[in-house]
Scaffold this active site. Sequence first.
Site, PDB file in Angstrom:
ATOM      1  N   ASP A  24      -6.763   1.256   0.763  1.00  0.00           N
ATOM      2  CA  ASP A  24      -6.859   1.344   2.072  1.00  0.00           C
ATOM      3  C   ASP A  24      -8.123   1.064   2.782  1.00  0.00           C
ATOM      4  O   ASP A  24      -8.918   0.307   2.123  1.00  0.00           O
ATOM      5  CB  ASP A  24      -6.500   3.129   2.581  1.00  0.00           C
ATOM      6  CG  ASP A  24      -7.497   3.865   2.342  1.00  0.00           C
ATOM      7  OD1 ASP A  24      -8.294   3.539   1.412  1.00  0.00           O
ATOM      8  OD2 ASP A  24      -7.525   4.944   2.585  1.00  0.00           O
TER       9      ASP A  24
ATOM     10  N   LYS B 211       0.797  -1.140  -0.038  1.00  0.00           N
ATOM     11  CA  LYS B 211       0.092   0.190  -0.067  1.00  0.00           C
ATOM     12  C   LYS B 211       0.854   1.224   0.010  1.00  0.00           C
ATOM     13  O   LYS B 211       0.680   2.252  -0.739  1.00  0.00           O
ATOM     14  CB  LYS B 211      -1.011  -0.018   1.408  1.00  0.00           C
ATOM     15  CG  LYS B 211      -1.838   1.162   1.179  1.00  0.00           C
ATOM     16  CD  LYS B 211      -2.716   1.191   2.446  1.00  0.00           C
ATOM     17  CE  LYS B 211      -1.804   2.072   3.460  1.00  0.00           C
ATOM     18  NZ  LYS B 211      -2.675   2.529   4.717  1.00  0.00           N
TER      19      LYS B 211
END
Length: 270
Positions: free
Chosen positions: A178, A160
């Site tokens: 997220d 991420k």
Amino acid sequence: MGEKIDKPASRVKRAGAKAAGKAPAAKRAGAAARRRVKIPYTPDEIAEIFRRFSVQRPEPESELEHTNPFTLLVAVALSAQATDAGVNKATRGLFAAADTPEAMVGLGEDLIREHIKTIGLFRNKAKNVFALSQALLARHGGEVPHDRAALEALPGVGRKTANVVLNVAFGEETLAVDTHIFRIGNRLALAPGKTPDEVEANLLPIVPQPYRRHAHHWLILHGRYVCKARKPDCEACVIADLCKAAVKTSDSPAELRPLPPGPPSERPQP
């Protein structure tokens, strides 16, 4: 020389399962892509969703404050299990004191920890920030690498964080999943998935050009301010008529107009 003895099948199976659990993120994402499910949207509907997001926020930006790729990398690494507002509050003083890997190493782990002690997991995060700064100096001449594998090899940096840096700092068409994007992907049935890797693998291919560059930010901001976790604000949603979420409370889209930059709390009042 002794005779070679084969491992029991059960041990081989366990070893294989363990190795599979450590498969690179790219391979996991590829496997997730092969498990794509059908979604209740036509390509034209998906294009219209992102067209409206592009009108609403023509040039979306990260709400994490940063001045260069290094401070962006640190801010994103610190944002795990923390709000952007909380990270920004902590990093203003930190980045004033150290905005390069060399300065961060010079600051030292103890002072890094003091600067970020208001955010969650600050002890481990301070250790990672110090270690990744050392790694950048040792491996990359103090520069943030424009390479996924090199980014993910840094302490405290996962897929991420690498996706955000590649997107924001280097303009790549990546999509960092997220908590907001994971929720939207499943709630709206745009990209159902049991893991962030699955949602990413299912979502990015359906986003049409020219919207892939900013899709990451549009979805995060939509999830943060409109399609909220506890109570979606469907009356403020510009895609309410297109949305397939079971929890939606309105079929009438909100007025489509460009929004002023910045979080709602910081926008000038009429």
